[in-house]
Design a protein around this motif. Structure first.
Motif, PDB file in Angstrom:
ATOM      1  N   ARG A  91      10.126  25.450 -42.351  1.00  0.00           N
ATOM      2  CA  ARG A  91      10.247  26.748 -41.701  1.00  0.00           C
ATOM      3  C   ARG A  91      11.619  26.989 -41.094  1.00  0.00           C
ATOM      4  O   ARG A  91      12.132  28.107 -41.142  1.00  0.00           O
ATOM      5  CB  ARG A  91       9.178  26.879 -40.612  1.00  0.00           C
ATOM      6  N   ASP A 108      16.073  34.603 -32.587  1.00  0.00           N
ATOM      7  CA  ASP A 108      14.626  34.564 -32.731  1.00  0.00           C
ATOM      8  C   ASP A 108      14.146  33.564 -33.773  1.00  0.00           C
ATOM      9  O   ASP A 108      12.958  33.496 -34.074  1.00  0.00           O
ATOM     10  CB  ASP A 108      14.067  35.954 -33.051  1.00  0.00           C
ATOM     11  N   ARG A 109      15.089  32.731 -34.316  1.00  0.00           N
ATOM     12  CA  ARG A 109      14.699  31.668 -35.246  1.00  0.00           C
ATOM     13  C   ARG A 109      15.229  30.307 -34.803  1.00  0.00           C
ATOM     14  O   ARG A 109      15.141  29.322 -35.538  1.00  0.00           O
ATOM     15  CB  ARG A 109      15.207  31.979 -36.659  1.00  0.00           C
ATOM     16  N   ARG A 136      15.529  30.324 -27.195  1.00  0.00           N
ATOM     17  CA  ARG A 136      15.723  31.646 -27.795  1.00  0.00           C
ATOM     18  C   ARG A 136      16.118  32.682 -26.757  1.00  0.00           C
ATOM     19  O   ARG A 136      16.964  33.546 -27.019  1.00  0.00           O
ATOM     20  CB  ARG A 136      14.455  32.063 -28.535  1.00  0.00           C
ATOM     21  N   GLU A 160       6.360  33.187 -31.593  1.00  0.00           N
ATOM     22  CA  GLU A 160       6.516  33.957 -32.824  1.00  0.00           C
ATOM     23  C   GLU A 160       5.458  35.061 -32.877  1.00  0.00           C
ATOM     24  O   GLU A 160       4.301  34.835 -32.525  1.00  0.00           O
ATOM     25  CB  GLU A 160       6.330  33.047 -34.042  1.00  0.00           C
ATOM     26  N   PRO A 161       5.819  36.257 -33.339  1.00  0.00           N
ATOM     27  CA  PRO A 161       4.807  37.303 -33.539  1.00  0.00           C
ATOM     28  C   PRO A 161       3.850  36.891 -34.652  1.00  0.00           C
ATOM     29  O   PRO A 161       4.192  36.094 -35.530  1.00  0.00           O
ATOM     30  CB  PRO A 161       5.636  38.525 -33.926  1.00  0.00           C
ATOM     31  N   GLY A 219       2.746  38.289 -37.338  1.00  0.00           N
ATOM     32  CA  GLY A 219       3.180  38.500 -38.716  1.00  0.00           C
ATOM     33  C   GLY A 219       4.079  37.396 -39.219  1.00  0.00           C
ATOM     34  O   GLY A 219       3.936  36.909 -40.346  1.00  0.00           O
ATOM     35  N   ARG A 220       5.016  36.981 -38.382  1.00  0.00           N
ATOM     36  CA  ARG A 220       5.923  35.905 -38.789  1.00  0.00           C
ATOM     37  C   ARG A 220       5.201  34.572 -38.855  1.00  0.00           C
ATOM     38  O   ARG A 220       5.500  33.736 -39.708  1.00  0.00           O
ATOM     39  CB  ARG A 220       7.098  35.826 -37.820  1.00  0.00           C
ATOM     40  N   GLN A 221       4.264  34.340 -37.948  1.00  0.00           N
ATOM     41  CA  GLN A 221       3.465  33.122 -38.021  1.00  0.00           C
ATOM     42  C   GLN A 221       2.748  33.025 -39.362  1.00  0.00           C
ATOM     43  O   GLN A 221       2.725  31.965 -39.994  1.00  0.00           O
ATOM     44  CB  GLN A 221       2.428  33.100 -36.893  1.00  0.00           C
ATOM     45  N   VAL A 277       3.531  34.555 -42.227  1.00  0.00           N
ATOM     46  CA  VAL A 277       4.493  34.370 -43.315  1.00  0.00           C
ATOM     47  C   VAL A 277       4.954  32.917 -43.377  1.00  0.00           C
ATOM     48  O   VAL A 277       5.018  32.316 -44.456  1.00  0.00           O
ATOM     49  CB  VAL A 277       5.696  35.316 -43.133  1.00  0.00           C
ATOM     50  N   ASP A 278       5.277  32.328 -42.228  1.00  0.00           N
ATOM     51  CA  ASP A 278       5.713  30.929 -42.204  1.00  0.00           C
ATOM     52  C   ASP A 278       4.602  29.996 -42.680  1.00  0.00           C
ATOM     53  O   ASP A 278       4.864  29.011 -43.382  1.00  0.00           O
ATOM     54  CB  ASP A 278       6.146  30.535 -40.788  1.00  0.00           C
TER      55      ASP A 278
END
Length: 292
Positions: free
Chosen positions: A108, A123-124, A160, A203-204, A206-208, A210-211
């Protein structure tokens, strides 16, 4: 050495005092604070000196660690530096699952990066709160741990937040200077680290998701697809990459045995643990405290 006794019920304070440490009796947990963030805030406030190095209770540092990380932070112009250590996994089961779960972070976010201004977007950014190095006065002036008071995954949230505020943030490998024993059993590893690796509150959703899909498709699925004779050349390439990652992470463990090399067989379990951490709702217990 300053030790914060976070109102523990074991012999930590007595052992630390006997070893010559200064023990700070922690205050009751205020509303809105997670336990670790509050303990760190008290310790950083009570410390002295321009730089502070924090360590988790399950970390075992080399005597040279503190000097080395402060020197590196100063040399590279880093305001906030965290480092990853070498993991001590006491049973074959923990080594098997832990190595697989660690690999999900590599897929990730990549391996620990260079010090200096972090190349990733704020944010990453990744961090490891088991050992943090920071400029004390500047950190407290910025708000200290109150910036992430209620976060359960406070280390990444803090890195972050500081990076977003313009701080130079670094994350390095320090396996030669730091050993960490996080979990005692396979079950604790699956439950405890699965919760953290989901990055709740950081993490939001949606990103969770996707990851998680990236880990499932690129890390976990190629081996079973090939075993069932349903794979293709893409699966072969992905499996080769997975085995290469296994070679690359071996320095992160104090013991390399058959359980470690078999950790790709635990990849589906790692995906399930992270999925549980993402979609689980309601209060949960962590380190003896219950959080919403």
């Amino acid at each position: 050495v300053l030790v914060v006794d976070d109102q523990s019920s074991d012999d930590t304070a007595r052992v630390a005092t006997a070893a010559g440490a200064r023990v700070l009796d922690g205050s009751p947990l205020p509303a809105g604070w997670a336990g670790k963030a509050w303990a760190l805030q008290q310790g950083i406030e009570a410390a002295s000196g321009d730089w502070v190095v924090t360590l988790d209770a399950d970390a075992r540092p080399d005597p040279a660690l503190a000097t080395a990380v402060v020197a590196r932070a100063r040399a590279d112009g880093v305001d906030f530096l965290t480092v990853g250590g070498r993991f001590e996994c006491p049973t074959p089961g923990t080594r098997w699952l832990h190595a697989s779960m660690l690999t999900t972070l590599v897929y990730r976010f990549g391996p620990p990066g260079a010090a200096g201004r972090h190349r990733a977007k704020p944010d990453r950014i990744m961090a490891n709160g088991q050992c943090m190095t920071l400029r004390r006065s500047a950190f407290l002036d910025a708000g200290g741990m109150s910036l992430v008071a209620g976060e359960v995954v406070e280390d990444i949230a803090l890195a972050r937040r500081l990076a977003d505020d313009g701080w130079s943030v670094g994350f390095l490998d320090a396996a030669d200077l730091l050993t960490v024993r996080m979990f005692e059993s396979l079950g604790d590893t699956w439950t405890g680290w699965g919760r953290s690796l989901a990055l709740p509150g950081v993490e939001p959703l949606g990103r969770q998701v996707v990851d998680l899909a990236v880990v499932a498709l690129a890390q976990a699925m190629p081996l079973p697809r090939l075993a069932m004779r349903r794979g293709d050349v893409v699966d072969v390439v992905l499996l080769a990459n997975r085995l290469g990652t296994l070679v690359g992470t071996r320095s992160a463990y104090d013991r390399i045995d058959a359980a470690y090399w078999a950790s790709p067989l635990a990849d589906l379990a790692s995906v399930a643990a992270i999925a549980r951490g993402i979609f689980r709702r309601g209060p949960h217990t962590w380190r003896g405290r219950t959080y919403d």
